[in-house]
Design an enzyme around this catalytic site. Sequence first.
Site, PDB file in Angstrom:
ATOM      1  N   ARG A  29      44.719  37.354  41.429  1.00 16.35           N
ATOM      2  CA  ARG A  29      45.733  37.322  42.476  1.00 16.35           C
ATOM      3  C   ARG A  29      45.748  38.579  43.336  1.00 16.35           C
ATOM      4  O   ARG A  29      46.251  38.572  44.456  1.00 16.35           O
ATOM      5  CB  ARG A  29      47.105  37.082  41.813  1.00 16.35           C
ATOM      6  N   LYS A  30      45.252  39.688  42.789  1.00 17.07           N
ATOM      7  CA  LYS A  30      45.222  40.963  43.541  1.00 17.07           C
ATOM      8  C   LYS A  30      46.582  41.292  44.158  1.00 17.07           C
ATOM      9  O   LYS A  30      46.712  41.464  45.377  1.00 17.07           O
ATOM     10  CB  LYS A  30      44.142  40.956  44.612  1.00 17.07           C
ATOM     11  N   PHE A  31      47.585  41.401  43.311  1.00 14.40           N
ATOM     12  CA  PHE A  31      48.914  41.794  43.796  1.00 14.40           C
ATOM     13  C   PHE A  31      48.817  43.165  44.463  1.00 14.40           C
ATOM     14  O   PHE A  31      48.018  44.017  44.039  1.00 14.40           O
ATOM     15  CB  PHE A  31      49.894  41.863  42.622  1.00 14.40           C
ATOM     16  N   ASN A  86      59.461  44.826  42.928  1.00 17.34           N
ATOM     17  CA  ASN A  86      60.346  43.657  42.934  1.00 17.34           C
ATOM     18  C   ASN A  86      59.632  42.419  43.485  1.00 17.34           C
ATOM     19  O   ASN A  86      59.757  41.320  42.952  1.00 17.34           O
ATOM     20  CB  ASN A  86      61.597  43.968  43.766  1.00 17.34           C
ATOM     21  N   THR A  87      58.865  42.607  44.535  1.00 21.32           N
ATOM     22  CA  THR A  87      58.170  41.474  45.153  1.00 21.32           C
ATOM     23  C   THR A  87      57.069  40.928  44.247  1.00 21.32           C
ATOM     24  O   THR A  87      56.949  39.711  44.058  1.00 21.32           O
ATOM     25  CB  THR A  87      57.587  41.890  46.527  1.00 21.32           C
ATOM     26  N   ARG A 140      29.240  32.259  43.024  1.00 19.07           N
ATOM     27  CA  ARG A 140      28.239  31.407  43.664  1.00 19.07           C
ATOM     28  C   ARG A 140      26.887  31.440  42.965  1.00 19.07           C
ATOM     29  O   ARG A 140      26.121  30.477  43.070  1.00 19.07           O
ATOM     30  CB  ARG A 140      28.109  31.803  45.148  1.00 19.07           C
TER      31      ARG A 140
HETATM   32  P1  BMP Z   1      30.696  35.532  44.150  1.00 14.82           P
HETATM   33  O1  BMP Z   1      29.966  35.810  42.808  1.00 14.82           O
HETATM   34  O2  BMP Z   1      30.579  34.112  44.597  1.00 14.82           O
HETATM   35  O3  BMP Z   1      30.324  36.537  45.204  1.00 14.82           O
HETATM   36  O4  BMP Z   1      32.276  35.702  43.845  1.00 14.82           O
HETATM   37  C1  BMP Z   1      32.831  36.906  43.419  1.00 14.82           C
HETATM   38  C2  BMP Z   1      34.273  36.728  43.045  1.00 14.82           C
HETATM   39  O5  BMP Z   1      34.779  37.979  42.570  1.00 14.82           O
HETATM   40  C3  BMP Z   1      35.206  36.308  44.160  1.00 14.82           C
HETATM   41  O6  BMP Z   1      36.185  35.434  43.612  1.00 14.82           O
HETATM   42  C4  BMP Z   1      35.877  37.585  44.631  1.00 14.82           C
HETATM   43  O7  BMP Z   1      37.204  37.367  45.062  1.00 14.82           O
HETATM   44  C5  BMP Z   1      35.873  38.434  43.377  1.00 14.82           C
HETATM   45  N1  BMP Z   1      35.737  39.893  43.609  1.00 14.82           N
HETATM   46  C6  BMP Z   1      34.599  40.445  44.169  1.00 14.82           C
HETATM   47  O8  BMP Z   1      33.655  39.750  44.536  1.00 14.82           O
HETATM   48  N2  BMP Z   1      34.528  41.822  44.331  1.00 14.82           N
HETATM   49  C7  BMP Z   1      35.521  42.663  43.954  1.00 14.82           C
HETATM   50  O9  BMP Z   1      35.391  43.873  44.059  1.00 14.82           O
HETATM   51  C8  BMP Z   1      36.684  42.098  43.361  1.00 14.82           C
HETATM   52  C9  BMP Z   1      36.774  40.709  43.197  1.00 14.82           C
HETATM   53  O10 BMP Z   1      37.833  40.200  42.633  1.00 14.82           O
END
Ligand code: BMP
Length: 273
Positions: A91-93, A98-99, A239
């Site tokens: 989610r990367k808050f 509070n939010t 991917r």
């Molecule tokens: P992919 O292997 O298809 O490139 O996907 C990488 C996944 O990891 C994505 O969901 C992306 O949001 C996450 N991600 C990233 O690639 N690099 C970061 O530094 C942090 C991540 O959460």
Amino acid sequence: MFRRTYGQRATKHGNPAARLLLDTMERKKSNLAVSVDVIKSKDFLAIVDAVGPFVCLIKTHIDIIEDFGPPLIDELQALSSKHDFVIFEDRKFADIGNTVALQYSSGVHKIASWSHITNAHPVPGPSIITGLSSVGLPLGRGLLLLAEMSTKGSLATGSYTKDAVRMARAHRDFVIGFIAQRRMDGIGAYENDFTEDEDFLVLTPGVGLDTKGDSMGQQYRTPREIVFGSGCDVIIVGRGVYGKDYHLTEKIAEQAKRYREEGWAAYLERTIA
Ligand code: BMP
């Protein structure tokens, strides 16, 4: 921590989500997490079911699912039981305490109710941990801080990364580790090496065996570079596993198997080296 096995680390860890993940890795002999970034529930569940036997963890971006409904969570949890994997909502808050507490507990997705692990950007400072832990700690959840990113030109470097580590060390009950590109302890990288009882997991995205990146700044390294070379614990592959053929579940399972084997061999090399 570098040479200790996942199983040894599981017995010592104070956080239930970290223990669950380390135990799962040991039990399934897998340090592979698959990031299932597709937009239809049907495709999402088909991929999770195909890669389930090979992963320790499934990473979600639940807000990209177009036809999301609570039954999807029931099905994800059923697959988590069937295949024995941990769930991590990416989610990367990044807001005030509070939010983030509201975003974590409520809304459409109610992340805290089903995701063992979630993550946050350290940018707001320690109050983001206070906010999230008020929801997650009573539920036995764990938090990862984004100490580094895999993208070209990332600003999460240098003193920002060090401060993320300091924030984590001050909240060890809830912060179980980092999203980062290398282990965060030892090699004199920080003023103080971690003590025996400080065990932070490093989960690392930006993993690819066949390409070096994409056209939008993503950068890939191999499982061996990440787990053996940089001492990270979990490889996160998106991917690279499901590619463009995410209707071909057999091919997806084959790729998951391939990444799992590479990741585990690198871990064995590291623990026996
Ligand atoms: P992919 O292997 O298809 O490139 O996907 C990488 C996944 O990891 C994505 O969901 C992306 O949001 C996450 N991600 C990233 O690639 N690099 C970061 O530094 C942090 C991540 O959460």
